[in-house]
Write a protein that holds these residues in place. Structure first.
Motif, PDB file in Angstrom:
ATOM      1  N   SER A  26      -6.030  -9.924  -1.266  1.00 55.09           N
ATOM      2  CA  SER A  26      -5.898  -8.971  -2.374  1.00 55.09           C
ATOM      3  C   SER A  26      -4.557  -9.121  -3.080  1.00 55.09           C
ATOM      4  CB  SER A  26      -6.077  -7.538  -1.856  1.00 55.09           C
ATOM      5  OG  SER A  26      -7.378  -7.362  -1.341  1.00 55.09           O
ATOM      6  N   CYS A  27      -3.497  -9.355  -2.315  1.00 53.09           N
ATOM      7  CA  CYS A  27      -2.171  -9.553  -2.911  1.00 53.09           C
ATOM      8  C   CYS A  27      -2.160 -10.758  -3.843  1.00 53.09           C
ATOM      9  CB  CYS A  27      -1.114  -9.742  -1.823  1.00 53.09           C
ATOM     10  SG  CYS A  27      -0.653  -8.242  -0.940  1.00 53.09           S
ATOM     11  N   LEU A  28      -2.916 -11.779  -3.484  1.00 56.47           N
ATOM     12  CA  LEU A  28      -2.985 -12.984  -4.324  1.00 56.47           C
ATOM     13  C   LEU A  28      -3.657 -12.714  -5.668  1.00 56.47           C
ATOM     14  CD1 LEU A  28      -3.852 -15.647  -1.618  1.00 56.47           C
ATOM     15  CD2 LEU A  28      -1.750 -15.525  -2.987  1.00 56.47           C
ATOM     16  N   LYS A  29      -4.368 -11.608  -5.768  1.00 54.90           N
ATOM     17  CA  LYS A  29      -5.051 -11.246  -7.017  1.00 54.90           C
ATOM     18  C   LYS A  29      -4.232 -10.268  -7.858  1.00 54.90           C
ATOM     19  CE  LYS A  29      -9.529 -11.953  -4.891  1.00 54.90           C
ATOM     20  NZ  LYS A  29     -10.655 -11.319  -4.214  1.00 54.90           N
ATOM     21  N   MET A  35       6.085 -11.154  -6.559  1.00 61.57           N
ATOM     22  CA  MET A  35       6.613  -9.938  -5.946  1.00 61.57           C
ATOM     23  C   MET A  35       5.946  -9.662  -4.588  1.00 61.57           C
ATOM     24  SD  MET A  35       6.567  -6.058  -7.432  1.00 61.57           S
ATOM     25  CE  MET A  35       4.985  -5.604  -6.739  1.00 61.57           C
ATOM     26  N   MET A  36       4.759 -10.196  -4.399  1.00 60.03           N
ATOM     27  CA  MET A  36       3.983  -9.960  -3.181  1.00 60.03           C
ATOM     28  C   MET A  36       4.184 -11.072  -2.142  1.00 60.03           C
ATOM     29  SD  MET A  36       2.681  -7.179  -4.236  1.00 60.03           S
ATOM     30  CE  MET A  36       1.680  -6.787  -2.823  1.00 60.03           C
ATOM     31  N   ALA A  37       5.032 -12.038  -2.417  1.00 56.31           N
ATOM     32  CA  ALA A  37       5.164 -13.226  -1.565  1.00 56.31           C
ATOM     33  C   ALA A  37       5.483 -12.884  -0.113  1.00 56.31           C
ATOM     34  CB  ALA A  37       6.216 -14.172  -2.131  1.00 56.31           C
ATOM     35  N   PRO A  83       3.957  -1.034   3.259  1.00 60.28           N
ATOM     36  CA  PRO A  83       4.045   0.257   2.561  1.00 60.28           C
ATOM     37  C   PRO A  83       5.031   0.270   1.388  1.00 60.28           C
ATOM     38  CG  PRO A  83       4.771   0.486   4.856  1.00 60.28           C
ATOM     39  CD  PRO A  83       4.386  -0.938   4.635  1.00 60.28           C
ATOM     40  N   ARG A  84       5.775  -0.790   1.226  1.00 59.43           N
ATOM     41  CA  ARG A  84       6.673  -0.897   0.067  1.00 59.43           C
ATOM     42  C   ARG A  84       5.896  -1.135  -1.225  1.00 59.43           C
ATOM     43  NH1 ARG A  84      11.287  -4.623   3.001  1.00 59.43           N
ATOM     44  NH2 ARG A  84      11.945  -2.984   4.427  1.00 59.43           N
ATOM     45  N   HIS A  85       4.621  -1.444  -1.085  1.00 61.41           N
ATOM     46  CA  HIS A  85       3.762  -1.721  -2.238  1.00 61.41           C
ATOM     47  C   HIS A  85       2.726  -0.605  -2.352  1.00 61.41           C
ATOM     48  CE1 HIS A  85       5.651  -5.645  -2.198  1.00 61.41           C
ATOM     49  NE2 HIS A  85       5.379  -5.709  -0.896  1.00 61.41           N
ATOM     50  N   LYS A  86       2.437  -0.200  -3.577  1.00 55.83           N
ATOM     51  CA  LYS A  86       1.572   0.957  -3.822  1.00 55.83           C
ATOM     52  C   LYS A  86       0.085   0.663  -3.642  1.00 55.83           C
ATOM     53  CE  LYS A  86       1.241   0.312  -8.834  1.00 55.83           C
ATOM     54  NZ  LYS A  86       1.413  -1.054  -8.973  1.00 55.83           N
ATOM     55  N   HIS A  87      -0.278  -0.578  -3.543  1.00 62.83           N
ATOM     56  CA  HIS A  87      -1.688  -0.965  -3.501  1.00 62.83           C
ATOM     57  C   HIS A  87      -2.389  -0.393  -2.272  1.00 62.83           C
ATOM     58  CE1 HIS A  87      -0.286  -3.653  -6.572  1.00 62.83           C
ATOM     59  NE2 HIS A  87       0.544  -4.229  -5.711  1.00 62.83           N
ATOM     60  N   GLU A  88      -3.627   0.005  -2.472  1.00 63.32           N
ATOM     61  CA  GLU A  88      -4.412   0.578  -1.372  1.00 63.32           C
ATOM     62  C   GLU A  88      -4.553  -0.399  -0.205  1.00 63.32           C
ATOM     63  OE1 GLU A  88      -8.958   2.071  -0.626  1.00 63.32           O
ATOM     64  OE2 GLU A  88      -8.055   2.550  -2.572  1.00 63.32           O
ATOM     65  N   HIS A  89      -4.755  -1.680  -0.516  1.00 61.55           N
ATOM     66  CA  HIS A  89      -4.909  -2.670   0.556  1.00 61.55           C
ATOM     67  C   HIS A  89      -3.629  -2.797   1.374  1.00 61.55           C
ATOM     68  CE1 HIS A  89      -2.842  -5.746  -1.946  1.00 61.55           C
ATOM     69  NE2 HIS A  89      -3.556  -5.262  -2.936  1.00 61.55           N
TER      70      HIS A  89
END
Length: 109
Positions: A26-29, A35-37, A83-89
């Motif tokens: 999901s991060c790859l999308k 930023m998601m690396a 948890p530093r990222h807001k995405h649900e996944h």
């Protein structure tokens, strides 16, 4: 049978590996993949560690406790990054990582 003795920890590891694989994909999308690396890299490490730990417990490896201790540390690192990222996944992955870290720490004692 080893797999029955460690059933809860094996289940936590398998659930965490699945959550980490899903999170990485999901991060790859996401629009800003760069930023998601770190999240992606930790997801991949964590999934691999969880699969290794689950397999070690299932076969009753003499190294299962040490492998689970290592797995717990990797899960904790991933559980702190996601948890530093807001995405649900990422949020779901963080929970799976925290749960797995706790199960592995308990098993490694």
């Amino acid at each position: 049978m080893p797999h029955q003795t460690y059933a809860a920890c094996i289940e936590a590891c398998n659930g965490c590996a699945t959550a980490c694989h899903h999170c990485a994909a999901s991060c790859l999308k996401e629009p800003d993949v760069q930023m998601m690396a770190r999240c992606i890299a930790l997801d991949m490490d964590c999934a691999a560690a969880c699969q290794f730990a689950a397999a070690a417990m299932a076969r009753g490896s003499e190294h299962a406790k040490a492998i689970c201790a290592l797995c717990a540390g990797i899960c904790e690192a991933c559980g702190e990054e996601c948890p530093r990222h807001k995405h649900e996944h990422c949020q779901a992955c963080a929970k799976a990582c925290r749960d797995c870290a706790a199960a592995c720490r308990a098993m490694a004692r």
